[in-house]
Design a protein around this motif. Structure first.
Motif, PDB file in Angstrom:
ATOM      1  N   THR A 433      -2.366  -1.697   0.773  1.00 58.57           N
ATOM      2  CA  THR A 433      -1.286  -2.120  -0.118  1.00 58.57           C
ATOM      3  C   THR A 433      -1.673  -1.721  -1.532  1.00 58.57           C
ATOM      4  O   THR A 433      -2.859  -1.688  -1.879  1.00 58.57           O
ATOM      5  CB  THR A 433      -1.032  -3.637  -0.040  1.00 58.57           C
ATOM      6  OG1 THR A 433       0.136  -3.960  -0.813  1.00 58.57           O
ATOM      7  CG2 THR A 433      -2.214  -4.456  -0.550  1.00 58.57           C
ATOM      8  N   TYR A 434      -0.688  -1.389  -2.341  1.00 53.63           N
ATOM      9  CA  TYR A 434      -0.980  -0.866  -3.682  1.00 53.63           C
ATOM     10  C   TYR A 434      -0.441  -1.805  -4.755  1.00 53.63           C
ATOM     11  O   TYR A 434       0.706  -2.244  -4.705  1.00 53.63           O
ATOM     12  CB  TYR A 434      -0.370   0.526  -3.871  1.00 53.63           C
ATOM     13  CG  TYR A 434      -0.582   1.081  -5.257  1.00 53.63           C
ATOM     14  CD1 TYR A 434      -1.849   1.489  -5.675  1.00 53.63           C
ATOM     15  CD2 TYR A 434       0.469   1.161  -6.163  1.00 53.63           C
ATOM     16  CE1 TYR A 434      -2.057   1.971  -6.946  1.00 53.63           C
ATOM     17  CE2 TYR A 434       0.265   1.640  -7.448  1.00 53.63           C
ATOM     18  CZ  TYR A 434      -0.996   2.042  -7.844  1.00 53.63           C
ATOM     19  OH  TYR A 434      -1.208   2.508  -9.114  1.00 53.63           O
ATOM     20  N   HIS A 435      -1.294  -2.086  -5.726  1.00 54.81           N
ATOM     21  CA  HIS A 435      -0.941  -2.922  -6.877  1.00 54.81           C
ATOM     22  C   HIS A 435      -0.665  -2.023  -8.076  1.00 54.81           C
ATOM     23  O   HIS A 435      -1.518  -1.224  -8.474  1.00 54.81           O
ATOM     24  CB  HIS A 435      -2.082  -3.888  -7.201  1.00 54.81           C
ATOM     25  CG  HIS A 435      -2.003  -4.493  -8.571  1.00 54.81           C
ATOM     26  ND1 HIS A 435      -1.172  -5.551  -8.879  1.00 54.81           N
ATOM     27  CD2 HIS A 435      -2.645  -4.176  -9.734  1.00 54.81           C
ATOM     28  CE1 HIS A 435      -1.319  -5.873 -10.152  1.00 54.81           C
ATOM     29  NE2 HIS A 435      -2.198  -5.052 -10.701  1.00 54.81           N
ATOM     30  N   ASP A 436       0.516  -2.161  -8.670  1.00 56.85           N
ATOM     31  CA  ASP A 436       0.872  -1.377  -9.860  1.00 56.85           C
ATOM     32  C   ASP A 436       0.254  -2.004 -11.106  1.00 56.85           C
ATOM     33  O   ASP A 436       0.618  -3.118 -11.496  1.00 56.85           O
ATOM     34  CB  ASP A 436       2.394  -1.318 -10.024  1.00 56.85           C
ATOM     35  CG  ASP A 436       3.067  -0.513  -8.943  1.00 56.85           C
ATOM     36  OD1 ASP A 436       3.012   0.722  -9.013  1.00 56.85           O
ATOM     37  OD2 ASP A 436       3.647  -1.126  -8.022  1.00 56.85           O
ATOM     38  N   LEU A 454      -2.146   8.007  -1.709  1.00 57.73           N
ATOM     39  CA  LEU A 454      -2.445   7.151  -0.550  1.00 57.73           C
ATOM     40  C   LEU A 454      -1.753   7.662   0.707  1.00 57.73           C
ATOM     41  O   LEU A 454      -2.310   7.613   1.806  1.00 57.73           O
ATOM     42  CB  LEU A 454      -2.019   5.714  -0.851  1.00 57.73           C
ATOM     43  CG  LEU A 454      -2.777   5.019  -1.999  1.00 57.73           C
ATOM     44  CD1 LEU A 454      -2.195   3.644  -2.275  1.00 57.73           C
ATOM     45  CD2 LEU A 454      -4.267   4.917  -1.681  1.00 57.73           C
ATOM     46  N   ARG A 455      -0.550   8.180   0.551  1.00 56.32           N
ATOM     47  CA  ARG A 455       0.175   8.729   1.706  1.00 56.32           C
ATOM     48  C   ARG A 455      -0.526   9.978   2.232  1.00 56.32           C
ATOM     49  O   ARG A 455      -0.613  10.187   3.450  1.00 56.32           O
ATOM     50  CB  ARG A 455       1.614   9.057   1.295  1.00 56.32           C
ATOM     51  CG  ARG A 455       2.551   9.332   2.469  1.00 56.32           C
ATOM     52  CD  ARG A 455       3.977   9.579   1.995  1.00 56.32           C
ATOM     53  NE  ARG A 455       4.483   8.457   1.225  1.00 56.32           N
ATOM     54  CZ  ARG A 455       4.813   8.516  -0.062  1.00 56.32           C
ATOM     55  NH1 ARG A 455       4.687   9.660  -0.726  1.00 56.32           N
ATOM     56  NH2 ARG A 455       5.264   7.456  -0.692  1.00 56.32           N
ATOM     57  N   ALA A 509      -5.439  -1.644  -3.055  1.00 55.69           N
ATOM     58  CA  ALA A 509      -5.714  -0.499  -3.924  1.00 55.69           C
ATOM     59  C   ALA A 509      -5.083  -0.700  -5.295  1.00 55.69           C
ATOM     60  O   ALA A 509      -4.025  -1.301  -5.423  1.00 55.69           O
ATOM     61  CB  ALA A 509      -5.175   0.784  -3.299  1.00 55.69           C
ATOM     62  N   SER A 510      -5.743  -0.179  -6.297  1.00 57.33           N
ATOM     63  CA  SER A 510      -5.198  -0.154  -7.645  1.00 57.33           C
ATOM     64  C   SER A 510      -5.737   1.083  -8.336  1.00 57.33           C
ATOM     65  O   SER A 510      -6.485   1.865  -7.741  1.00 57.33           O
ATOM     66  CB  SER A 510      -5.564  -1.419  -8.420  1.00 57.33           C
ATOM     67  OG  SER A 510      -4.883  -1.443  -9.664  1.00 57.33           O
ATOM     68  N   ALA A 511      -5.371   1.274  -9.584  1.00 58.65           N
ATOM     69  CA  ALA A 511      -5.847   2.438 -10.329  1.00 58.65           C
ATOM     70  C   ALA A 511      -6.237   2.008 -11.730  1.00 58.65           C
ATOM     71  O   ALA A 511      -6.009   2.721 -12.701  1.00 58.65           O
ATOM     72  CB  ALA A 511      -4.770   3.519 -10.371  1.00 58.65           C
ATOM     73  N   ALA A 534     -11.015  -4.630  -2.366  1.00 56.18           N
ATOM     74  CA  ALA A 534     -10.364  -4.011  -3.527  1.00 56.18           C
ATOM     75  C   ALA A 534     -10.992  -2.637  -3.767  1.00 56.18           C
ATOM     76  O   ALA A 534     -12.213  -2.513  -3.850  1.00 56.18           O
ATOM     77  CB  ALA A 534     -10.528  -4.891  -4.758  1.00 56.18           C
ATOM     78  N   MET A 535     -10.150  -1.608  -3.875  1.00 57.80           N
ATOM     79  CA  MET A 535     -10.643  -0.253  -4.097  1.00 57.80           C
ATOM     80  C   MET A 535      -9.727   0.485  -5.051  1.00 57.80           C
ATOM     81  O   MET A 535      -8.507   0.272  -5.080  1.00 57.80           O
ATOM     82  CB  MET A 535     -10.708   0.528  -2.771  1.00 57.80           C
ATOM     83  CG  MET A 535     -11.711   0.004  -1.774  1.00 57.80           C
ATOM     84  SD  MET A 535     -11.767   1.035  -0.268  1.00 57.80           S
ATOM     85  CE  MET A 535     -12.524   2.537  -0.914  1.00 57.80           C
ATOM     86  N   ASP A 536     -10.320   1.360  -5.844  1.00 54.07           N
ATOM     87  CA  ASP A 536      -9.537   2.249  -6.690  1.00 54.07           C
ATOM     88  C   ASP A 536      -8.993   3.402  -5.846  1.00 54.07           C
ATOM     89  O   ASP A 536      -9.610   3.808  -4.849  1.00 54.07           O
ATOM     90  CB  ASP A 536     -10.396   2.795  -7.836  1.00 54.07           C
ATOM     91  CG  ASP A 536      -9.575   3.530  -8.874  1.00 54.07           C
ATOM     92  OD1 ASP A 536      -9.278   4.726  -8.658  1.00 54.07           O
ATOM     93  OD2 ASP A 536      -9.214   2.920  -9.898  1.00 54.07           O
TER      94      ASP A 536
END
Length: 546
Positions: A433-436, A454-455, A509-511, A534-536
């Motif tokens: 899942t991605y956190h903006d 990610l895709r 995931a986040s950036a 949690a991963m970048d």
């Protein structure tokens, strides 16, 4: 009226002006339809004087005004209708003009009908991620301590607010039980402006009427409200009339920091570390280049002949967990054959935490030092793994003559993938899942590139959380809050982590290094270490390259 008085959502509060406004609108609309019905009926009764051969012609056209037509059929055949029509016409006209006078004199919510378009016209043309600068050598005061210290646009915002509460519904501070509500801040400032307006209008040019009675900071707006803001920009994003609560909060922070020296003790430690060591992480013993040991990464002091500068940022360079993100970015750039280097020990903090906390002086000092260093090496293109540094260098350094081509690492990596320059050795079989990040998403509208990466790595789109993209929920680390204790209400990072858990994802995931650090703490707090990591985004694609 049903939503306001029956459903009663939390974001809508009620004052007498609401009932007056709704009543005026209801009476004006209903009398307007009744007036139309009387007009049709009177016209049909007097068709011969109008040169019409048959009343059926009038009734035929009247059907297009279906509500007025219904009233006309109810009134049909009354010889006294002309008098009623004339009387109601005057009543309706006086009511409309009375409503206009009420709006003009009382300044109720309905004032926004006139003021909001003006506010939209004067909305900021600056980049969304840029704060107003202070001319430090010319300013007589720093920030806003009194209502008259705000700009014309700030004050116009106050009259434009309709109290719709959309900002409050999306404010992470409010949703987590903090005392901050953007709507309340704007309304409280409007009440102070109304209270102080006659005094200000009565003072002569150049006079300082003072701030007798309630103090804006402390009495009208509590310090806990000012420091609860994460500057996530959710309130700006949701406001339909371009009101900017964050700008007002930052101006009050500037006054507290630069003039009153009143701010949270933990934030003071971060600011002092930036002054003395060039970064906010006062407890670290690491150097700016420890993360790069064994990676053969160039430093511009040794070889400045590179195409791209990798701006590592304080957190990725000095905070142990996020050093892995810096390593991952470097590995991806090397795998793609990108010629890049780092500033190493010459890299200072970009200054973003200082500016958001309110120390504009420190921010400008750091910004000017960095700009001088970048120009000294002839840097043209910068890639950074921190959305806060990205936003600052891209959108705020131009205020001081530092214009560079700035990429966030997700943008840059997505472009390298598109060009086929990154060799993916394997697909990762993980549900993500991605956190903006607020400063990547709402501030700079970068939503699709991290998802594209990610895709490409997993072969599937990330599982989306309830709050996502422009309505994403802040991790709680922005606005300098990553260095402040969260003692009131629930922790924002835990609320967001619980949303991620509901997706049944294995990876959050986040950036953004701030987000990663906030989620690392939250995952431990909610005891989800065994199920969620949690991963970048850079760490994830680096695994697919290895």
């Amino acid at each position: 009226a049903i939503r306001r008085y029956i459903q009663k959502p939390d974001r809508l509060d009620n004052i007498p002006a609401d009932a007056i406004g709704l009543s005026l609108i209801f009476i004006i609309v209903v009398t307007g339809f009744i007036l139309e019905g009387l007009r049709i009926a009177v016209t049909a009764d007097n068709y011969q004087s109008l040169g019409v051969s048959s009343p059926d012609i009038i009734w035929g056209w009247a059907q297009w005004s279906f509500l007025g037509y219904g009233f006309a059929r109810a009134f049909e055949g009354g010889a006294h209708l002309l008098g009623w029509y004339q009387g109601l016409w005057w009543f309706h006209s006086l009511l409309v003009f009375g409503a206009i006078v009420y709006i003009a004199l009382a300044f109720p919510k309905l004032t926004h009908i006139v003021v909001a378009p003006v506010n939209a016209f004067f909305r900021s043309t600056m980049p969304k991620g840029a704060l107003r600068t202070i001319e430090l050598e010319e300013a007589e005061t720093f920030g806003a301590a009194n209502i008259q210290d705000f700009t014309f646009k700030d004050l116009l915002d106050l009259d434009s607010c309709t109290r719709c509460g959309r900002c409050q519904d999306n404010c992470p501070a409010y949703l987590s039980g903090k005392p901050l509500s953007p709507k309340k801040v704007v309304q409280d400032l409007k009440a102070l402006l109304t209270e102080r307006g006659p005094v200000l209008l009565g003072s002569k040019a150049g006079d300082n009427p003072g701030e007798n009675g309630r103090q804006m900071i402390g009495d009208v707006i509590l310090e806990d409200e000012i420091w609860a803001c994460t500057t996530c920009r959710a309130c700006h994003e949701q406001c339909p009339v371009f009101i900017e609560p964050i700008n007002k909060i930052i101006e009050m922070r500037r006054n507290l920091v630069l003039e009153q020296t009143q701010f949270p003790e933990t934030a003071m430690g971060a600011l002092r570390s930036m002054e003395q060591r060039g970064h906010p992480w006062r407890g670290t013993m690491a150097t700016r280049t420890d993360w790069a040991d064994g990676l053969n990464v160039k430093q511009l002091s040794e070889d400045s002949n590179v195409d791209v500068l990798f701006w590592v940022g304080c957190t990725a360079a000095l905070e142990e967990r996020n050093m892995n993100v810096a390593k991952a970015v470097a590995k991806v750039l090397q795998a793609a054959g990108v010629s890049f280097g780092i500033l190493g020990t010459e890299e200072n903090c970009c200054g973003e935490p200082a500016r958001r906390i309110g120390n504009e002086y420190l921010f400008q000092m750091l910004a000017q030092q960095n700009i001088e260093t970048l120009k000294g090496y002839g840097v043209k293109k910068i890639v950074t793994a921190c959305p806060h540094g990205f936003n600052t260098i891209k959108n705020e350094y131009p205020q001081f003559g530092g214009s560079f081509e700035v990429w966030h690492h997700t943008e840059f990596i997505a472009e390298l993938l598109k060009q086929g320059k990154i060799p993916l050795a394997r697909s990762l079989d993980k549900k993500i899942t991605y956190h903006d990040s607020c400063y990547l998403g709402r501030y700079n509208e970068i939503y699709k590139q991290p998802r594209q990466i990610l895709r490409a790595v997993t072969g599937a789109s990330p599982a989306e959380m309830e709050h996502r993209m422009s309505k994403g929920l802040c991790c709680g680390g922005g606005g300098g809050r990553i260095w402040m204790e969260e003692q009131i209400g629930r922790r924002m990072n835990q609320i967001r982590t619980e949303e991620a858990i509901k997706t049944n994802a294995e990876v959050l995931a986040s950036a953004c290094p701030f987000c990663i650090q906030m989620f690392e703490d939250a995952i431990k707090a909610v005891e989800a270490e065994g199920t969620l990591k949690a991963m970048d985004v850079a760490e994830i694609i680096a695994q697919a390259i290895e």
